[in-house]
Design a protein around this motif. Structure first.
Motif, PDB file in Angstrom:
ATOM      1  N   CYS A  82      -4.785  -5.629  -2.199  1.00 22.82           N
ATOM      2  CA  CYS A  82      -3.782  -4.577  -2.359  1.00 22.82           C
ATOM      3  C   CYS A  82      -2.431  -5.185  -2.737  1.00 22.82           C
ATOM      4  CB  CYS A  82      -3.676  -3.777  -1.062  1.00 22.82           C
ATOM      5  SG  CYS A  82      -2.420  -2.480  -1.085  1.00 22.82           S
TER       6      CYS A  82
ATOM      7  N   TYR B 218      -3.804  -3.550   5.500  1.00 20.71           N
ATOM      8  CA  TYR B 218      -4.188  -3.475   4.087  1.00 20.71           C
ATOM      9  C   TYR B 218      -4.798  -4.820   3.694  1.00 20.71           C
ATOM     10  CZ  TYR B 218       0.003  -6.122   2.725  1.00 20.71           C
ATOM     11  OH  TYR B 218       0.965  -7.091   2.587  1.00 20.71           O
TER      12      TYR B 218
ATOM     13  N   ASP C 131       0.812  -1.217   0.000  1.00 19.51           N
ATOM     14  CA  ASP C 131       0.000   0.000   0.000  1.00 19.51           C
ATOM     15  C   ASP C 131       0.846   1.268   0.000  1.00 19.51           C
ATOM     16  OD1 ASP C 131       0.919  -0.519   2.561  1.00 19.51           O
ATOM     17  OD2 ASP C 131      -0.881   0.222   3.566  1.00 19.51           O
TER      18      ASP C 131
END
Length: 317
Positions: free
Chosen positions: A178, A174, A127
């Motif tokens: 992702c 995350y 991320d």
């Protein structure tokens, strides 16, 4: 006796024709799970050094770090191998694409400026990557490097697990998708970049099936390499408090070896089906002894690796 997987050592030898050594460096970064963006306490297992406990001090300049790190490595290797030694600059501590992009690129360029640096490895979070940064990283090239020779670049992604409950527990912050998108973006923008995925075995409440599902997940996400490690309990972490309270246990050496055997069998099967070799960059990590609480069998890394090689080789041939 030939090991039944493609090790990082063999991988680098196939490219450079000699053994390559990694030197751990600190770019002075932090993480979004520490600076208040997504949290303040970091991942539950992560030490105060942000997984960079063996990196050179971030108080030193990058040039000083490189000099110090190379010296430490050279002093550990046989004298006959010291002349002509080559290195990969490994930015290990925290999230190394999180911060001012221009400043980080300047830091990377400083690290690779010496003629015995033949590659760079950048540890980060999925991320904390964007297309422009990937493009800039792909263009990293030391001024001394021959035009007809590719400079080796790898991006290491801290994934750890695909089990959603574990993702919440470790405070990764995350979603799995992702990670998948980050791997795809790297391959699309800069296919020459080597993608390495970090996987942890032994997270609380994870079954053998859960852990092997994680391996399958990173393989089908088209990672180029994997770093395996057993879950370490390090002092001064939130995980350590749970361990001291008897709420979690760590894997035995026997259990971890058995998991690795099954994981490497999955890697072999994937390679047979896809004809894509997967580089095993690490079979297990070793926590710093000063703050390692468990599992203590990991403290003697040389013995662990020797035992592991003996265990795996006949099993997978």
């Amino acid at each position: 006796m030939k090991i039944p997987y493609l090790s990082a050592s063999e991988y680098y030898k196939s490219i450079f024709g000699q053994k390559i050594y990694k030197i751990s460096l600190d770019a002075g970064c932090t993480c979004p799970t520490r600076d208040g963006t997504k949290g303040t306490r970091g991942c539950i297992f992560c030490s105060a050094a942000g997984s960079g406990d063996f990196a050179s001090s971030g108080k030193l300049s990058i040039q000083e770090q490189v000099k110090q790190a190379k010296s430490l490595v050279i002093n550990k290797i046989p004298k006959r191998q010291r002349e002509g030694a080559k290195f990969v600059a490994y930015f290990q501590s925290f999230t190394n694409t999180y911060g001012n992009q221009e400043a980080l690129l300047a830091t990377f360029n400083q690290a690779i400026a010496e003629p015995d640096i033949v590659g760079i490895a950048i540890a980060t979070r999925p991320d904390c990557l964007n297309a422009s940064f990937i493009q800039e990283i792909a263009q990293l090239r030391p001024p001394h490097y021959p035009d007809n020779q590719a400079f080796h670049i790898s991006i290491e992604l801290g994934f750890q697990t695909s089990k959603e409950q574990s993702v919440q527990f470790i405070r990764r912050s995350y979603e799995n998708q992702c990670y998948v998108q980050a791997v795809k973006a790297i391959h699309a923008i800069a296919p020459q970049i080597h993608v390495v995925s970090h996987v942890i075995f032994g997270l609380p409440e994870e079954t053998t099936e859960d852990m092997l599902n994680t391996v399958h997940y990173v393989l089908t996400s088209e990672t180029d390499g994997i770093k395996f490690t057993v879950l370490h309990i390090l002092e001064h972490t939130d995980l350590a408090e749970l361990w001291k309270a008897g709420q979690i246990q760590t894997l035995s050496q026997e259990a971890y070896f058995s998991l690795l055997k099954q994981a490497l069998a999955l890697v072999q099967e994937y390679t047979r089906k896809t004809q894509k070799p997967i580089v095993i960059h690490r079979l297990t990590g070793d926590g710093p002894k000063k703050i390692l609480l468990a599992p203590l069998w990991t403290a003697n890394k040389k013995k662990v690796l020797n035992d592991l090689k003996s265990f795996l080789t006949p099993a997978l041939l």
